[in-house]
Enzyme design. Structure first.
Site, PDB file in Angstrom:
ATOM      1  N   CYS A 115       0.803  -1.229   0.000  1.00  0.00           N
ATOM      2  CA  CYS A 115       0.000   0.000   0.000  1.00  0.00           C
ATOM      3  C   CYS A 115       0.833   1.275   0.000  1.00  0.00           C
ATOM      4  O   CYS A 115       0.302   2.358  -0.202  1.00  0.00           O
ATOM      5  CB  CYS A 115      -0.963  -0.011   1.177  1.00  0.00           C
ATOM      6  N   HIS A 251      -3.400   7.043   2.830  1.00  0.00           N
ATOM      7  CA  HIS A 251      -3.825   5.818   2.162  1.00  0.00           C
ATOM      8  C   HIS A 251      -5.260   5.486   2.590  1.00  0.00           C
ATOM      9  O   HIS A 251      -5.586   5.481   3.780  1.00  0.00           O
ATOM     10  CB  HIS A 251      -2.857   4.688   2.511  1.00  0.00           C
ATOM     11  N   ASN A 281     -10.201  -0.169  -0.387  1.00  0.00           N
ATOM     12  CA  ASN A 281      -8.742  -0.044  -0.343  1.00  0.00           C
ATOM     13  C   ASN A 281      -8.162  -0.615  -1.639  1.00  0.00           C
ATOM     14  O   ASN A 281      -8.260  -1.809  -1.891  1.00  0.00           O
ATOM     15  CB  ASN A 281      -8.246  -0.826   0.886  1.00  0.00           C
TER      16      ASN A 281
HETATM   17  N1  COA Z   1     -19.075  -8.131   9.299  1.00  0.00           N
HETATM   18  C1  COA Z   1     -19.650  -8.290  10.480  1.00  0.00           C
HETATM   19  N2  COA Z   1     -18.969  -8.620  11.593  1.00  0.00           N
HETATM   20  C2  COA Z   1     -17.647  -8.774  11.488  1.00  0.00           C
HETATM   21  C3  COA Z   1     -16.971  -8.615  10.251  1.00  0.00           C
HETATM   22  C4  COA Z   1     -17.741  -8.299   9.135  1.00  0.00           C
HETATM   23  N3  COA Z   1     -17.211  -8.110   7.924  1.00  0.00           N
HETATM   24  N4  COA Z   1     -15.655  -8.820  10.437  1.00  0.00           N
HETATM   25  C5  COA Z   1     -15.494  -9.103  11.739  1.00  0.00           C
HETATM   26  N5  COA Z   1     -16.697  -9.067  12.361  1.00  0.00           N
HETATM   27  C6  COA Z   1     -16.992  -9.318  13.764  1.00  0.00           C
HETATM   28  C7  COA Z   1     -15.915 -10.156  14.421  1.00  0.00           C
HETATM   29  O1  COA Z   1     -16.160 -11.528  14.242  1.00  0.00           O
HETATM   30  C8  COA Z   1     -16.046  -9.724  15.841  1.00  0.00           C
HETATM   31  O2  COA Z   1     -17.131 -10.368  16.440  1.00  0.00           O
HETATM   32  P1  COA Z   1     -17.013 -10.938  17.931  1.00  0.00           P
HETATM   33  O3  COA Z   1     -16.802  -9.715  18.779  1.00  0.00           O
HETATM   34  O4  COA Z   1     -18.344 -11.601  18.114  1.00  0.00           O
HETATM   35  O5  COA Z   1     -15.858 -11.864  17.893  1.00  0.00           O
HETATM   36  C9  COA Z   1     -16.415  -8.247  15.761  1.00  0.00           C
HETATM   37  O6  COA Z   1     -16.984  -8.072  14.450  1.00  0.00           O
HETATM   38  C10 COA Z   1     -15.227  -7.343  15.912  1.00  0.00           C
HETATM   39  O7  COA Z   1     -14.199  -7.828  15.072  1.00  0.00           O
HETATM   40  P2  COA Z   1     -12.807  -7.171  15.011  1.00  0.00           P
HETATM   41  O8  COA Z   1     -11.900  -7.958  14.126  1.00  0.00           O
HETATM   42  O9  COA Z   1     -12.360  -6.891  16.405  1.00  0.00           O
HETATM   43  O10 COA Z   1     -13.212  -5.813  14.301  1.00  0.00           O
HETATM   44  P3  COA Z   1     -12.379  -4.503  14.191  1.00  0.00           P
HETATM   45  O11 COA Z   1     -13.069  -3.410  14.876  1.00  0.00           O
HETATM   46  O12 COA Z   1     -10.920  -4.710  14.465  1.00  0.00           O
HETATM   47  O13 COA Z   1     -12.518  -4.212  12.621  1.00  0.00           O
HETATM   48  C11 COA Z   1     -11.285  -4.320  10.615  1.00  0.00           C
HETATM   49  C12 COA Z   1     -11.986  -5.106  11.699  1.00  0.00           C
HETATM   50  C13 COA Z   1     -10.678  -5.266   9.606  1.00  0.00           C
HETATM   51  C14 COA Z   1     -12.312  -3.425   9.934  1.00  0.00           C
HETATM   52  C15 COA Z   1     -10.199  -3.432  11.266  1.00  0.00           C
HETATM   53  O14 COA Z   1      -9.402  -4.209  12.141  1.00  0.00           O
HETATM   54  C16 COA Z   1      -9.312  -2.763  10.280  1.00  0.00           C
HETATM   55  O15 COA Z   1      -9.747  -2.000   9.448  1.00  0.00           O
HETATM   56  N6  COA Z   1      -7.981  -2.969  10.389  1.00  0.00           N
HETATM   57  C17 COA Z   1      -7.026  -2.369   9.486  1.00  0.00           C
HETATM   58  C18 COA Z   1      -7.001  -3.174   8.243  1.00  0.00           C
HETATM   59  C19 COA Z   1      -6.355  -2.468   7.086  1.00  0.00           C
HETATM   60  O16 COA Z   1      -6.496  -1.297   6.916  1.00  0.00           O
HETATM   61  N7  COA Z   1      -5.655  -3.259   6.284  1.00  0.00           N
HETATM   62  C20 COA Z   1      -5.041  -2.799   5.097  1.00  0.00           C
HETATM   63  C21 COA Z   1      -3.839  -2.027   5.387  1.00  0.00           C
HETATM   64  S1  COA Z   1      -3.100  -1.455   3.967  1.00  0.00           S
END
Ligand code: COA
Length: 409
Positions: A115, A251, A281
């Protein structure tokens, strides 16, 4: 010796017509439009069709950038494509673009920086232009991530999309350009994509790893701490205050990451344009698509200063940050002279601000020393107490106005 810098003289972007919104994804995995919007800011993403690939998207963006720069393909000396999703590993995407454009004299190669790829590619092109090796460069970020996404994994598939962005850089005398880069290989496991060339037989379990895999939380916390840190490092090294920055282009991975970075930098969110709602993204393409949208919508003015910051797989990422001045795009030498004069004025203002700030600190230390001398050496406790008390009061006032000072200096 002449100081040459690559000036942005044209931008372009290209995205497939096919669009999948969050509700389309909710039919594939257990998720909802509301969850995706709230956690990421993404509403829809473009998805390449069968006949579209990284080369066609890159060439589409490049053609628009050349048109915008009013430059012919034959004038291009260097084509650099940042990508992690080439359809073919060999020949490289840049050679495919060269063929489509007819940019026959260009040197062509690809660069894998995930990225931060487009920013690393801009850096690389700038280095060639600054050395006088090339005069005109086409820098492209292009991704077909839909082919590398596990559409059964709701933790990743909600984030990514396809598209391409491009800029044309022309070497000109003068101008400024600065960068800060950090690569932290030991965190690489947080965001991975295994190569398909390790699959040895049908149903090889390794095939599952040839999709983007991610520890979302780790990447998130890396981004929210490293991006503002890198931006601050760049601004302080370049002696530029936040107020001089018109826009921060970050980004486009997640709206919450950008909001958090804005808070940590003490800057208003209006300085952080976003388009991840429409694209998701797009990795290497994201910043160049955003730059193109900013320029085409007339938001960029000549002389605007921008910071571009990326983070992502490596975890190189980090931040690689850039400070660019967009000179629109005039070949008029008179306008260029105005621009250089305004740069000089800004430097003078900065030095004056710094001097005032130093004078303030020296004066309160002198006051404190005089107070202590009055108490301890000259036996004038009242005078000493007043002077020390005043110092405390000034310290308190400084703390209250800390954010203001922090921004200014
Ligand atoms: N839809 C619904 N629920 C979802 C889900 C989805 N797509 N993905 C995860 N969940 C659920 C999980 O299972 C979890 O449930 P639980 O509490 O019952 O276990 C809950 O939502 C929270 O999950 P979590 O992984 O803690 O969510 P989060 O707040 O960390 O958000 C991302 C997840 C991926 C959106 C976030 O971590 C993120 O954006 N990270 C950065 C990723 C990124 O930018 N990557 C590219 C970099 S270049």
């Amino acid at each position: 010796e002449k100081n040459m810098t690559g000036k942005i003289c044209g931008t372009g972007s290209w995205a497939p017509d096919r669009v999948w919104d969050n509700n389309d994804l909710a039919k594939m995995v257990e998720t909802s439009d509301q969850w995706i919007r709230e956690r990421t800011g993404v509403v829809q993403r473009h998805i390449a069709k069968e006949d579209e690939d990284t080369v066609t998207m890159a060439a589409g963006a490049a053609l628009k950038a050349l048109e915008d720069a009013e430059m012919k393909a034959e004038e291009i000396d260097l084509i650099l494509v940042a990508t992690i999703s080439p359809t073919e590993i060999m020949p490289c995407v840049a050679c495919g673009v060269q063929e489509r454009l007819g940019a026959e004299k260009a040197t062509c190669f690809d660069l894998n920086g995930a990225c931060t790829g487009s920013l690393l590619a801009l850096n690389t092109a700038q280095a060639y232009l600054a050395q006088g090796i090339y005069r005109n460069a086409l820098v492209i970020g292009a991704e077909k991530l839909s082919g590398l996404t596990d559409w059964t994994d709701r933790g990743t598939c909600i984030l990514f999309g396809d598209g391409a962005g491009a800029v044309v850089l022309r070497a000109e005398e003068g101008g400024s350009y600065a960068q800060v880069t950090h690569s932290i290989g030991k965190k690489g496991g947080a965001l991975t994509l295994q190569s398909r060339n390790q699959i040895r037989y049908e149903n090889d379990p390794k095939a599952k790893e040839t999709y983007i895999q991610m520890n979302g939380k780790e990447v998130f916390s890396f981004a929210v701490s490293k991006v503002p840190e890198a931006v601050k490092e760049l601004l302080s090294r370049e002696q530029v205050s936040c107020e001089d920055i018109s826009y921060y282009l970050l980004h486009q991975a997640n709206e919450r990451i950008i909001r958090s970075a804005a808070r940590r930098l003490g800057e208003d969110i209006s300085k952080f344009p976003m388009n991840m709602d429409r694209y998701g993204n797009t990795s290497s393409a994201s910043l160049l698509i955003l730059l193109d949208e900013m320029k085409k919508s007339g938001k960029l003015q000549r002389g605007d200063r921008m910071v571009l910051a990326g983070f992502g797989g490596g975890l190189t990422a980090v931040g690689l940050v850039r400070l660019l001045r967009v000179r629109r795009l005039s070949r008029d030498p008179e306008k260029a002279a105005d621009y250089d004069a305004s740069l000089k004025d800004e430097r003078t203002a900065y030095v004056a601000n710094k001097a005032r700030s130093m004078a303030f600190f020296i004066s309160i230390y002198v006051q404190l020393a005089a107070g202590l001398l009055a108490i301890l050496v000259f036996d004038r406790p009242l005078v000493g107490q007043v002077l020390c008390g005043l110092t405390c009061l000034q310290g308190l006032l400084y703390t209250v106005f800390y954010w203001h000072y922090d921004k200014v200096y």
